[in-house]
Design an enzyme around this catalytic site. Structure first.
Site, PDB file in Angstrom:
ATOM      1  N   ASP A  22       0.853  -1.192   0.000  1.00 18.58           N
ATOM      2  CA  ASP A  22       0.000   0.000   0.000  1.00 18.58           C
ATOM      3  C   ASP A  22       0.890   1.243   0.000  1.00 18.58           C
ATOM      4  O   ASP A  22       1.411   1.643   1.035  1.00 18.58           O
ATOM      5  CB  ASP A  22      -0.894  -0.070   1.255  1.00 18.58           C
ATOM      6  CG  ASP A  22      -1.708   1.194   1.459  1.00 18.58           C
ATOM      7  OD1 ASP A  22      -1.764   2.035   0.545  1.00 18.58           O
ATOM      8  OD2 ASP A  22      -2.305   1.319   2.555  1.00 18.58           O
ATOM      9  N   ASP A  99      -3.501 -10.123 -16.301  1.00 23.31           N
ATOM     10  CA  ASP A  99      -4.590 -11.084 -16.229  1.00 23.31           C
ATOM     11  C   ASP A  99      -5.643 -10.672 -17.249  1.00 23.31           C
ATOM     12  O   ASP A  99      -6.069  -9.513 -17.261  1.00 23.31           O
ATOM     13  CB  ASP A  99      -5.200 -11.030 -14.820  1.00 23.31           C
ATOM     14  CG  ASP A  99      -5.532 -12.399 -14.291  1.00 23.31           C
ATOM     15  OD1 ASP A  99      -6.120 -13.177 -15.047  1.00 23.31           O
ATOM     16  OD2 ASP A  99      -5.202 -12.675 -13.121  1.00 23.31           O
ATOM     17  N   ASP A 196      -7.695 -15.957 -17.836  1.00 24.49           N
ATOM     18  CA  ASP A 196      -8.579 -16.362 -16.758  1.00 24.49           C
ATOM     19  C   ASP A 196      -9.651 -17.342 -17.252  1.00 24.49           C
ATOM     20  O   ASP A 196     -10.300 -17.089 -18.279  1.00 24.49           O
ATOM     21  CB  ASP A 196      -9.260 -15.089 -16.227  1.00 24.49           C
ATOM     22  CG  ASP A 196     -10.107 -15.339 -15.010  1.00 24.49           C
ATOM     23  OD1 ASP A 196      -9.533 -15.659 -13.964  1.00 24.49           O
ATOM     24  OD2 ASP A 196     -11.347 -15.217 -15.104  1.00 24.49           O
ATOM     25  N   GLU A 275      -5.291 -20.420 -17.628  1.00 26.56           N
ATOM     26  CA  GLU A 275      -5.735 -20.983 -16.351  1.00 26.56           C
ATOM     27  C   GLU A 275      -6.538 -22.248 -16.656  1.00 26.56           C
ATOM     28  O   GLU A 275      -7.764 -22.291 -16.573  1.00 26.56           O
ATOM     29  CB  GLU A 275      -6.607 -19.986 -15.574  1.00 26.56           C
ATOM     30  CG  GLU A 275      -6.874 -20.468 -14.149  1.00 26.56           C
ATOM     31  CD  GLU A 275      -8.154 -19.947 -13.520  1.00 26.56           C
ATOM     32  OE1 GLU A 275      -8.396 -20.302 -12.361  1.00 26.56           O
ATOM     33  OE2 GLU A 275      -8.922 -19.225 -14.169  1.00 26.56           O
ATOM     34  N   HIS A 336      -4.064 -17.188  -5.847  1.00 24.89           N
ATOM     35  CA  HIS A 336      -5.035 -16.423  -5.046  1.00 24.89           C
ATOM     36  C   HIS A 336      -6.364 -17.148  -4.861  1.00 24.89           C
ATOM     37  O   HIS A 336      -7.253 -16.627  -4.196  1.00 24.89           O
ATOM     38  CB  HIS A 336      -5.276 -15.083  -5.739  1.00 24.89           C
ATOM     39  CG  HIS A 336      -5.928 -15.258  -7.082  1.00 24.89           C
ATOM     40  ND1 HIS A 336      -5.304 -15.910  -8.129  1.00 24.89           N
ATOM     41  CD2 HIS A 336      -7.149 -14.918  -7.531  1.00 24.89           C
ATOM     42  CE1 HIS A 336      -6.131 -15.953  -9.154  1.00 24.89           C
ATOM     43  NE2 HIS A 336      -7.245 -15.359  -8.828  1.00 24.89           N
ATOM     44  N   ASP A 337      -6.521 -18.297  -5.491  1.00 29.52           N
ATOM     45  CA  ASP A 337      -7.797 -19.012  -5.394  1.00 29.52           C
ATOM     46  C   ASP A 337      -7.766 -20.190  -4.434  1.00 29.52           C
ATOM     47  O   ASP A 337      -8.780 -20.866  -4.267  1.00 29.52           O
ATOM     48  CB  ASP A 337      -8.211 -19.549  -6.782  1.00 29.52           C
ATOM     49  CG  ASP A 337      -8.671 -18.446  -7.715  1.00 29.52           C
ATOM     50  OD1 ASP A 337      -9.199 -17.434  -7.216  1.00 29.52           O
ATOM     51  OD2 ASP A 337      -8.500 -18.602  -8.938  1.00 29.52           O
TER      52      ASP A 337
END
Ligand code: GLC
Length: 576
Positions: A22, A99, A196, A275, A336-337
């Site tokens: 951040d 992505d 994706d 993916e 991330h999944d």
């Protein structure tokens, strides 16, 4: 090595932008933050970044619901910030792939806003419309796959959330618009795309209903409660059968060829990784995708030598049919999944040791490795306990479904939700042991809560200072990989193929032979490799040992390996 392309020699690192760094202190990751961490990534030794979606999005699916394909989400910065990020990455010899979400857009994308406005607008046929729900298809995230729109008095189809309407890829105008977006970023200099959920792009043209005797919420609940082998088998069958008509349908090869042709208009070996684990989507090795992920490797409760050997045999046999230079594997154990490697493949007793073994596995197997941000410091899943903290909307949908419709107690529902939601593996990156883990200033509430284990050494700063940390282990392994050509280009030759405790294999190139031993057991092993035909009458010259083997040279006949040791050696002829 020169004949290999950059995407074959590179180690990729996935950045989940919301959770990486951040830079402007608002609790959400952004480009300023990423740019500040590029030196960290260069020092870690990765060569390419896969950036999860950074486009404007209402965030019903954390950026995978895109409302503008040619811009940057304001919370991440501006297009200029993106350009600086790309430029600064390239200056450090780090490539960047984006992505690309082809199956669906956000329902706030102007294409859908127009499409849903009437039955006869110019984009009326850009999505998948029906007068009445033509079947019982489910969305894999939130129940019914058909959602009503009063303006058209019709239903649109969505494989994912209702805020993610599926595009109609049979419409040539859709292709043209999407290929324009693809070119937009390629023109800016990005090095390729991760595609994706490509399997979901086409549906069964006969719209055949599924025959599972339950809906999505019931199936999730059934899966949560399944315990016996029969129930577990049935659960897998139901998941397969519920969605089998909604993915993997004909048409995709043609589409991938078209997309590949767009990429091939550009110089610089731009690349595509799908993916999907289906090697068929690599076409003839030159006309569809460059890579597909070896997901079967991670579809297991435990990484064991037998599992990996079987996986390698099956994958490499399929890839061998393609031309040698392009039939290239691509390995990963986390993204991330899914649950984080450290948690998922731990045994609660030797998690740290197993995390090291699994890292070594991905970095020494044949193929391009993909790492997920945070795995290098051993970040673990963090179970949320308060539904108001859940950001993954498939989690909130499930929670409310089982509490309100099935009457499950909120406490139990929260436990199940915490396990199934992907928030657990998306918490902010842990940079230090300061408040908010150095991700955001102390006074800020981060977009997802931090995993408190940042105070216990699971953070970058502490691990940079400690020579034996996981972070330094990754750096060391990445260096060994980079300096050992056979680990990148060598053929894979399994040895001692019946061993249950350890996974041993050679990586053999013309100039070099490497032996890798991964001891997955807590036993000390005495191994004899002197009868392995490729390496007999050789000696082992240690390149890497997680057990700090003090002796550089090891005897092939009496190779002793510590519990959970990772051992990598160059095999040298005794007479050389
Ligand atoms: C892919 C993404 C996942 C997303 C889904 C829908 O599987 O990895 O995060 O939710 O597609 O776009």
């Amino acid at each position: 090595m020169s004949s290999l392309k950059w995407w074959q020699t590179a180690v990729f690192y996935q950045i989940y932008p919301r959770s990486f760094a951040d830079g402007n202190g608002d609790g959400i990751g952004d480009f300023k933050g990423i740019i500040e961490k590029l030196d960290y990534l260069a020092d870690l030794g990765v060569d390419a970044l896969w950036l999860s979606p950074h486009f404007p999005s209402p965030n019903w699916d954390c950026g995978y619901d895109i409302s503008d394909y040619c811009n940057v989400a304001p919370e991440y910065g501006t297009l200029d910030d993106f350009k600086t990020f790309l430029d600064e990455s390239h200056k450090r010899n780090i490539r960047v792939i984006l992505d690309l979400v082809l199956n669906h857009t956000s329902d706030e994308h102007e294409w859908f806003v127009e499409s849903k406005s009437s039955r006869d607008n110019p984009k009326a046929d850009w999505y998948v419309w029906a007068d009445t729900p033509p079947n019982n298809w489910q969305s894999c995230f939130d129940g019914d796959a058909w959602t009503y729109v009063p303006e058209r008095d019709q239903y649109y189809y969505h494989y994912f959330m209702k805020q993610q309407p599926d595009l109609n890829w049979h419409n040539p105008e859709v292709k043209k618009a999407m290929w324009d977006a693809v070119r937009f970023w390629l023109d800016l200099g990005v090095d390729g795309y991760r595609l994706d959920a490509i399997g979901t792009i086409y549906e069964d043209p006969n719209l055949t209903p599924h025959n599972v005797p339950m809906n999505l919420a019931e199936l999730r609940r059934f899966s949560d409660l399944a315990k016996t082998p029969t129930e577990l088998k049935l659960k897998d069958k139901y998941w397969h059968d519920m969605f089998k008509n909604q993915w993997g349908q004909a048409g995709l090869h043609g589409l991938m060829k078209e997309l590949r042709a767009v990429l091939d208009e550009y110089d610089g070996d731009r690349m595509l990784v799908g993916e999907d684990d289906n090697i068929d989507y690599m076409g003839n090795g030159k006309d569809e995708l460059h890579l597909v992920f070896n997901f079967p490797l991670m579809r297991t409760e435990h990484i064991t030598p037998e599992h990996v050997r079987k996986n390698q045999k099956e994958r490499l046999k399929r890839l061998d049919i393609l031309p040698a230079e392009t039939g290239w594997p691509c390995n990963t154990l986390g993204n991330h999944d899914c649950s984080r490697i450290h948690t998922r493949y731990g045994d609660k007793l030797h998690d740290a040791e197993l995390a090291r073994l699994n890292a070594a596995l991905v970095l020494t197997m044949k193929g391009t490795p993909f790492l997920y941000n945070g795995e290098e410091i051993g970040m673990t899943d963090y179970m949320l306990t308060d539904i108001s903290h859940v950001k993954d909307t498939m989690g909130t949908w499930y929670y409310h479904s089982i509490v309100t419709i099935m009457g499950v107690h909120p406490e139990e529902a929260m436990l199940r939700t915490a396990e199934m939601t992907r928030d657990k593996n998306r918490t902010p990156m842990q940079w230090s042991n300061n408040s908010n883990a150095g991700f955001s200033p102390a006074s800020v509430t981060t977009w997802l809560p931090l995993n408190p284990n940042y105070k216990d050494g699971v953070n970058v700063t502490d691990q940079e200072r400690s020579p034996y940390s996981l972070l330094n282990y990754y750096k060391h392994l990445l260096r060994v990989r980079k300096n050992t050509p056979a680990l990148i280009q060598g053929a894979y030759v399994p040895v001692h193929a019946a061993a249950k405790d350890y996974f041993a294999f050679l990586r053999v190139s013309e100039a070099q032979k490497i032996l890798v031993i991964l001891n997955f057991s807590n036993k000390r092993l005495e191994l004899d490799f002197s009868r392995v035909k490729e390496i007999k009458s050789h000696t082992l010259h240690t390149l890497f040992s997680s057990a700090d083997h003090s002796q550089k040279e090891q005897d092939l006949k009496a190779m002793s390996v510590n519990p959970f040791e990772v051992y990598i050696a160059e095999v040298k002829s005794i007479h050389a």
